[in-house]
Design a protein around this motif. Sequence first.
Motif, PDB file in Angstrom:
ATOM      1  N   LEU A 134       0.917  -1.131  -0.062  1.00 16.39           N
ATOM      2  CA  LEU A 134      -0.026   0.089   0.012  1.00 16.39           C
ATOM      3  C   LEU A 134       0.687   1.156  -0.136  1.00 16.39           C
ATOM      4  O   LEU A 134       1.651   1.527   0.932  1.00 16.39           O
ATOM      5  N   THR A 135       0.814   2.115  -0.906  1.00 17.83           N
ATOM      6  CA  THR A 135       1.787   3.139  -1.423  1.00 17.83           C
ATOM      7  C   THR A 135       1.330   4.202  -0.196  1.00 17.83           C
ATOM      8  O   THR A 135       0.462   4.580   0.096  1.00 17.83           O
ATOM      9  N   GLY A 136       2.416   4.674   0.624  1.00 13.62           N
ATOM     10  CA  GLY A 136       2.470   5.562   1.553  1.00 13.62           C
ATOM     11  C   GLY A 136       2.238   5.264   2.980  1.00 13.62           C
ATOM     12  O   GLY A 136       2.115   5.882   3.954  1.00 13.62           O
ATOM     13  N   GLY A 137       1.665   3.959   3.015  1.00 14.16           N
ATOM     14  CA  GLY A 137       1.574   3.327   4.399  1.00 14.16           C
ATOM     15  C   GLY A 137       0.382   3.938   5.196  1.00 14.16           C
ATOM     16  O   GLY A 137      -0.607   4.569   4.474  1.00 14.16           O
ATOM     17  N   ILE A 138       0.408   3.863   6.412  1.00 13.88           N
ATOM     18  CA  ILE A 138      -0.562   4.210   7.322  1.00 13.88           C
ATOM     19  C   ILE A 138      -0.725   5.961   7.081  1.00 13.88           C
ATOM     20  O   ILE A 138      -1.678   6.590   7.251  1.00 13.88           O
ATOM     21  N   ALA A 139       0.337   6.460   6.984  1.00 17.04           N
ATOM     22  CA  ALA A 139       0.606   7.900   6.671  1.00 17.04           C
ATOM     23  C   ALA A 139      -0.419   8.550   5.674  1.00 17.04           C
ATOM     24  O   ALA A 139      -1.078   9.303   5.817  1.00 17.04           O
ATOM     25  N   ALA A 140      -0.433   7.840   4.644  1.00 16.48           N
ATOM     26  CA  ALA A 140      -1.043   8.359   3.446  1.00 16.48           C
ATOM     27  C   ALA A 140      -2.745   8.102   3.810  1.00 16.48           C
ATOM     28  O   ALA A 140      -3.448   8.698   3.390  1.00 16.48           O
ATOM     29  N   TRP A 141      -2.799   6.953   4.299  1.00 19.83           N
ATOM     30  CA  TRP A 141      -4.028   6.328   4.824  1.00 19.83           C
ATOM     31  C   TRP A 141      -4.896   7.460   5.538  1.00 19.83           C
ATOM     32  O   TRP A 141      -5.974   7.943   5.064  1.00 19.83           O
ATOM     33  N   LYS A 142      -4.259   7.814   6.726  1.00 25.45           N
ATOM     34  CA  LYS A 142      -4.824   8.894   7.435  1.00 25.45           C
ATOM     35  C   LYS A 142      -4.781  10.163   6.820  1.00 25.45           C
ATOM     36  O   LYS A 142      -5.778  10.748   7.129  1.00 25.45           O
ATOM     37  N   GLU A 143      -3.773  10.503   5.899  1.00 22.84           N
ATOM     38  CA  GLU A 143      -3.915  11.982   5.365  1.00 22.84           C
ATOM     39  C   GLU A 143      -5.239  11.802   4.502  1.00 22.84           C
ATOM     40  O   GLU A 143      -5.869  12.883   4.170  1.00 22.84           O
ATOM     41  N   MET A 144      -5.695  10.932   3.691  1.00 24.75           N
ATOM     42  CA  MET A 144      -6.978  11.001   3.041  1.00 24.75           C
ATOM     43  C   MET A 144      -8.013  10.689   3.798  1.00 24.75           C
ATOM     44  O   MET A 144      -9.339  10.570   3.341  1.00 24.75           O
ATOM     45  N   ASN A 145      -7.877  10.831   5.339  1.00 22.84           N
ATOM     46  CA  ASN A 145      -9.120  10.466   6.021  1.00 22.84           C
ATOM     47  C   ASN A 145      -9.924   9.278   5.918  1.00 22.84           C
ATOM     48  O   ASN A 145     -11.417   9.336   5.989  1.00 22.84           O
ATOM     49  N   PHE A 146      -9.316   8.209   5.589  1.00 20.93           N
ATOM     50  CA  PHE A 146      -9.849   6.875   5.143  1.00 20.93           C
ATOM     51  C   PHE A 146     -10.026   6.082   6.730  1.00 20.93           C
ATOM     52  O   PHE A 146      -9.565   6.717   7.715  1.00 20.93           O
ATOM     53  N   PRO A 147     -10.994   5.516   6.984  1.00 27.99           N
ATOM     54  CA  PRO A 147     -11.376   4.662   8.287  1.00 27.99           C
ATOM     55  C   PRO A 147     -10.141   4.158   8.918  1.00 27.99           C
ATOM     56  O   PRO A 147      -9.507   3.295   8.296  1.00 27.99           O
ATOM     57  N   VAL A 148     -10.050   4.390  10.078  1.00 22.47           N
ATOM     58  CA  VAL A 148      -8.904   3.985  10.824  1.00 22.47           C
ATOM     59  C   VAL A 148      -9.769   3.272  12.327  1.00 22.47           C
ATOM     60  O   VAL A 148     -10.943   3.725  12.406  1.00 22.47           O
ATOM     61  N   THR A 149      -8.850   2.440  13.095  1.00 22.20           N
ATOM     62  CA  THR A 149      -9.575   1.780  14.171  1.00 22.20           C
ATOM     63  C   THR A 149      -8.207   1.835  15.203  1.00 22.20           C
ATOM     64  O   THR A 149      -7.328   1.793  14.747  1.00 22.20           O
ATOM     65  N   THR A 150      -8.611   1.386  16.393  1.00 27.69           N
ATOM     66  CA  THR A 150      -7.527   1.089  17.340  1.00 27.69           C
ATOM     67  C   THR A 150      -7.010  -0.325  16.991  1.00 27.69           C
ATOM     68  O   THR A 150      -7.792  -1.260  16.770  1.00 27.69           O
ATOM     69  N   ALA A 151      -5.708  -0.431  17.044  1.00 29.16           N
ATOM     70  CA  ALA A 151      -5.051  -1.775  16.903  1.00 29.16           C
ATOM     71  C   ALA A 151      -5.088  -2.412  18.095  1.00 29.16           C
ATOM     72  O   ALA A 151      -4.958  -1.980  19.030  1.00 29.16           O
ATOM     73  N   VAL A 152      -5.140  -4.042  17.435  1.00 26.33           N
ATOM     74  CA  VAL A 152      -5.057  -4.961  18.767  1.00 26.33           C
ATOM     75  C   VAL A 152      -3.432  -4.630  19.019  1.00 26.33           C
ATOM     76  O   VAL A 152      -2.660  -4.786  18.202  1.00 26.33           O
ATOM     77  N   GLN A 153      -3.138  -4.630  20.283  1.00 29.64           N
ATOM     78  CA  GLN A 153      -1.709  -4.694  20.815  1.00 29.64           C
ATOM     79  C   GLN A 153      -1.134  -6.127  21.045  1.00 29.64           C
ATOM     80  O   GLN A 153      -1.807  -6.859  21.415  1.00 29.64           O
ATOM     81  N   ASP A 154      -0.036  -6.223  20.958  1.00 32.43           N
ATOM     82  CA  ASP A 154       0.749  -7.340  20.948  1.00 32.43           C
ATOM     83  C   ASP A 154       2.013  -7.155  21.521  1.00 32.43           C
ATOM     84  O   ASP A 154       2.392  -6.027  22.085  1.00 32.43           O
ATOM     85  N   ASN A 155       2.826  -8.297  21.684  1.00 33.95           N
ATOM     86  CA  ASN A 155       4.121  -7.963  22.316  1.00 33.95           C
ATOM     87  C   ASN A 155       5.505  -7.995  21.313  1.00 33.95           C
ATOM     88  O   ASN A 155       6.057  -9.045  21.585  1.00 33.95           O
ATOM     89  N   VAL A 156       5.452  -6.928  20.347  1.00 33.26           N
ATOM     90  CA  VAL A 156       6.527  -6.771  19.479  1.00 33.26           C
ATOM     91  C   VAL A 156       7.614  -5.794  20.194  1.00 33.26           C
ATOM     92  O   VAL A 156       7.294  -5.037  20.825  1.00 33.26           O
ATOM     93  N   ALA A 157       8.551  -6.217  19.527  1.00 29.49           N
ATOM     94  CA  ALA A 157       9.934  -5.407  20.262  1.00 29.49           C
ATOM     95  C   ALA A 157       9.741  -3.903  19.580  1.00 29.49           C
ATOM     96  O   ALA A 157       9.384  -3.893  18.746  1.00 29.49           O
ATOM     97  N   ASP A 158      10.406  -3.202  20.502  1.00 29.72           N
ATOM     98  CA  ASP A 158      10.276  -1.895  20.307  1.00 29.72           C
ATOM     99  C   ASP A 158      11.077  -1.412  18.968  1.00 29.72           C
ATOM    100  O   ASP A 158      10.917  -0.181  18.485  1.00 29.72           O
ATOM    101  N   ASN A 159      11.846  -2.020  18.456  1.00 33.09           N
ATOM    102  CA  ASN A 159      12.768  -1.826  17.502  1.00 33.09           C
ATOM    103  C   ASN A 159      11.804  -1.860  16.037  1.00 33.09           C
ATOM    104  O   ASN A 159      11.291  -2.946  15.776  1.00 33.09           O
ATOM    105  N   CYS A 160      11.637  -0.690  15.243  1.00 31.42           N
ATOM    106  CA  CYS A 160      11.147  -0.660  14.184  1.00 31.42           C
ATOM    107  C   CYS A 160      11.465  -1.582  13.145  1.00 31.42           C
ATOM    108  O   CYS A 160      10.673  -2.417  12.462  1.00 31.42           O
ATOM    109  N   GLY A 161      12.628  -1.748  12.876  1.00 23.98           N
ATOM    110  CA  GLY A 161      13.519  -2.618  11.631  1.00 23.98           C
ATOM    111  C   GLY A 161      13.412  -1.993  10.371  1.00 23.98           C
ATOM    112  O   GLY A 161      13.512  -2.530   9.399  1.00 23.98           O
ATOM    113  N   CYS A 162      12.971  -0.618  10.267  1.00 20.90           N
ATOM    114  CA  CYS A 162      12.884   0.096   8.988  1.00 20.90           C
ATOM    115  C   CYS A 162      14.240   0.399   8.318  1.00 20.90           C
ATOM    116  O   CYS A 162      15.233   0.303   9.007  1.00 20.90           O
TER     117      CYS A 162
END
Length: 129
Positions: free
Chosen positions: A101-129
């Motif tokens: 998905l081009t632009g990721g969550i940032a582009a999606w939010k910029e377009m004001n498309f529907p978002v929701t609260t994410a289900v949280q999990d135990n992922v390491a704090d390191n982004c890995g980008c």
Amino acid sequence: MNALEYFNARLEATISPMDYMRSNQANPEKYFLIDVRNGPEHVRNVTIQGTAVIPEQEIVNRINEIPKDKEIILFCWDVWCNTAAKAAKLLLEKGYNVKELTGGIAAWKEMNFPVTTAVQDNVADNCGC
């Protein structure tokens, strides 16, 4: 690779938020959308409505949750992030039909498309980008 080949490959490998919304509304059973963002929970607390949250670091261990009969759409943070590309490479190697998905969550939010609260999990704090 010439310019035409580059743009053909880019269009084959990506889908814009607008094209995804339009296509998903016409055929909602075609896609499986995955939020592959890594990093701290407090910055991953919102995601695209109707998405599966499978951080890139967990893809290998949770691959059985990803259907092979759908087009897989992956997204991460923004245009500067390559986390979705890393996950796409892995899934393509395993025979999945994948787009980013081009632009990721940032582009999606910029377009004001529907978002929701994410289900949280135990992922390491390191982004890995």
